[in-house]
Design a protein around this motif. Structure first.
Motif, short mmCIF file in Angstrom:
data_model
loop_
_atom_site.label_atom_id
_atom_site.label_comp_id
_atom_site.label_asym_id
_atom_site.label_seq_id
_atom_site.Cartn_x
_atom_site.Cartn_y
_atom_site.Cartn_z
N ALA A 160 0.81 -1.31 0.14
CA ALA A 160 -0.02 0.00 -0.04
C ALA A 160 0.82 1.17 -0.02
O ALA A 160 1.62 1.39 0.93
N ILE A 161 0.93 2.17 -1.03
CA ILE A 161 1.62 3.19 -1.10
C ILE A 161 0.90 4.66 -0.82
O ILE A 161 -0.14 4.78 -1.23
N LEU A 162 1.73 5.37 -0.04
CA LEU A 162 1.34 6.51 0.40
C LEU A 162 1.57 7.50 -0.82
O LEU A 162 2.47 7.76 -1.47
N ASP A 167 9.66 13.76 2.84
CA ASP A 167 11.04 14.25 2.64
C ASP A 167 11.66 13.86 1.06
O ASP A 167 12.80 13.43 1.24
N GLY A 168 10.64 13.91 0.15
CA GLY A 168 11.35 13.70 -1.17
C GLY A 168 11.27 12.12 -1.50
O GLY A 168 11.53 11.64 -2.81
N ARG A 169 10.89 11.18 -0.61
CA ARG A 169 10.79 9.80 -1.09
C ARG A 169 9.38 9.28 -0.66
O ARG A 169 8.43 9.81 0.03
N TYR A 170 9.10 8.43 -1.30
CA TYR A 170 7.80 7.66 -1.28
C TYR A 170 7.67 6.52 -0.29
O TYR A 170 8.74 5.63 -0.35
N ASP A 186 11.54 6.34 -6.75
CA ASP A 186 11.14 6.63 -8.13
C ASP A 186 10.03 5.77 -8.43
O ASP A 186 9.31 5.84 -9.38
N LEU A 187 9.15 5.19 -7.39
CA LEU A 187 7.93 4.42 -7.14
C LEU A 187 8.09 3.09 -8.10
O LEU A 187 7.20 2.33 -7.97
#
Length: 322
Positions: A160-162, A167-170, A186-187
Motif C-alpha cells: 500500500a503506497i502513500l 522528505d522526497g521519498r515515497y 522513483d516508485l
C-alpha cells in the motif's frame, strides 16, 4: 513533506456502515469471474469510482477485473480482465490488487502466486486498462518470518503506497503475517526495511492474534498524520479463521512507529455473505476512496463476493449517554 492532506480524515476513520443491499458484485458468466469475485482496489477517475477486483473461475487462477460506477454503489463491469497471469511467478494467480494514483500514473501492487511463494508485484498504467508489469518487488522477503508460516519459501503480499512523498521519498507499507515498510525514490524500485524489523506483529489476545495484513493505500489525515487501515485474523478452535479490520495511526515525521491503533475492529463479518464462502467469516478491505462527500471502503466477503461500507462525514462513533 508535502502540505497536501485530507480535510475529511481523522483517526479513527468512520463509523463505516455496510450497504444494506450488499454484495454489490457477485460472480457471473462461465469464464474468468464465474466462481468468486472479491478483494477490490478502488480509485476515483474522471468523476467515477473504479474498482480493480480479484476474480476467478473454479480453477482458482485469479485475474484482475475492472468496474466503474457513477455513485460508488452500482457498477458496470468491463467484459475482460485488465491484468492476468503471464509470468512464471504468477502462473496460478494475479491476486489482491491495491492501487495508488500519483501524477497521472496508477501504481498497482498485487500478489503473484505460483503455488509455492506469494510475491508482491508491481504494475503501472495511465488508463487503468493497460498495465506494464515490473515484476516481484521483494523476492527474498518473508513477511511471516516473525511468527512462522510453515515454510522457508519467500512470501510477501499487500503493498500500500502513500500517494504523497515524505522528505522526497515515497513510502509503502506491506506484508501479510506481519507488517513492514519500504522506501522509493522513483516508485518503481523499492528498498525494504530489514526482515527482522516489522512495524507490527500479531498480538495474542487481540483481533489480530493470528496475523495482521496491510489494507488499502494509506492517507494523510487533516492534521498531517498517516492513517492506515489493515486486516487482521484470529484462528477459531476448529481451525477456521475469522478476519476483521483495524486502523493504525503514524506521524509523518516518524512513519515507522505506530502512534495509535484501534483495539476493536471497525468492520467484522455480520451478514450471510460475510460468514459463508470459499473462506468463511472474512471481511477483507482493500479499497478506500473519498467520493461525493463520503468515504467508501470496498471489501471481499468470505473470498466470494464484493461489498461496500460507507462513512458519511459528520457521522460519529456512539458514546455512552447518546
Amino acid at each position: 513533506m508535502t502540505s497536501q492532506h485530507h480535510a475529511h480524515a481523522e483517526f479513527p476513520l468512520g463509523p463505516f456502515r455496510p450497504y444494506e443491499h450488499n454484495p454489490i458484485l457477485s460472480p457471473q458468466g462461465d469464464s474468468w469471474e464465474s466462481a468468486n469475485v472479491y478483494n477490490p482496489a478502488a480509485v476515483v477517475k474522471d468523476g467515477k469510482v473504479v474498482l480493480l477486483y480479484r476474480a476467478h473461475a473454479a480453477d482458482l487462477v485469479s485475474h484482475v477485473g475492472l468496474a466503474t460506477s457513477d455513485d460508488g454503489i452500482h457498477f458496470e463491469r468491463h467484459p475482460d480482465p485488465v491484468l492476468s497471469p503471464t509470468e512464471p511467478y504468477e502462473e496460478f494467480g494475479a491476486e489482491d490488487p491495491r492501487v495508488t494514483e500519483i501524477d497521472g500514473t496508477y501504481y498497482l501492487t498485487y500478489t503473484g502466486w505460483d503455488r509455492t511463494s506469494a510475491l508482491l508485484c508491481l504494475a503501472t498504467s495511465t488508463d487503468l486498462y493497460t498495465w506494464t508489469k515490473h515484476g516481484p518487488l521483494f523476492p527474498d522477503f518473508n513477511t511471516f518470518l516473525p511468527v512462522g508460516n510453515g515454510q522457508d519459501a519467500p512470501w510477501s503480499k499487500a503493498g500500500a503506497i502513500l500517494p504523497v512523498p515524505i522528505d522526497g521519498r515515497y513510502l509503502m507499507y506491506f506484508g501479510e503475517g506481519s507488517i513492514y515498510h519500504a522506501w522509493s525514490d522513483d516508485l518503481l524500485h523499492w528498498t525494504p526495511c530489514s526482515n527482522d524489523e516489522p512495524l507490527m506483529v500479531p498480538t495474542p489476545g487481540t483481533f489480530g492474534e493470528l496475523l495482521v495484513e496491510v489494507g488499502p493505500q494509506p492517507i494523510i489525515t487533516n492534521n498531517g498524520l498517516i492513517l492506515m487501515l489493515h486486516n487482521a485474523a484470529v484462528k477459531n478452535p476448529d481451525g477456521s479463521v475469522y478476519y476483521t479490520c483495524g486502523q493504525l495511526l503514524f506521524d509523518p515525521a516518524d512513519p515507522t512507529t505506530i502512534l495509535a491503533q484501534m483495539n476493536q475492529p471497525w468492520l467484522a463479518p455480520s451478514t450471510y455473505e460475510d460468514t459463508h464462502g470459499l473462506v468463511s467469516n472474512v471481511t477483507f478491505v482493500e479499497g478506500l476512496v473519498f467520493f461525493e462527500d463520503k468515504w467508501l471502503v470496498y471489501y471481499g466477503q468470505s473470498d466470494s463476493t464484493l461489498a461496500v461500507a460507507t462513512y458519511e462525514v459528520g457521522d460519529r462513533y456512539s458514546k455512552l449517554g447518546d
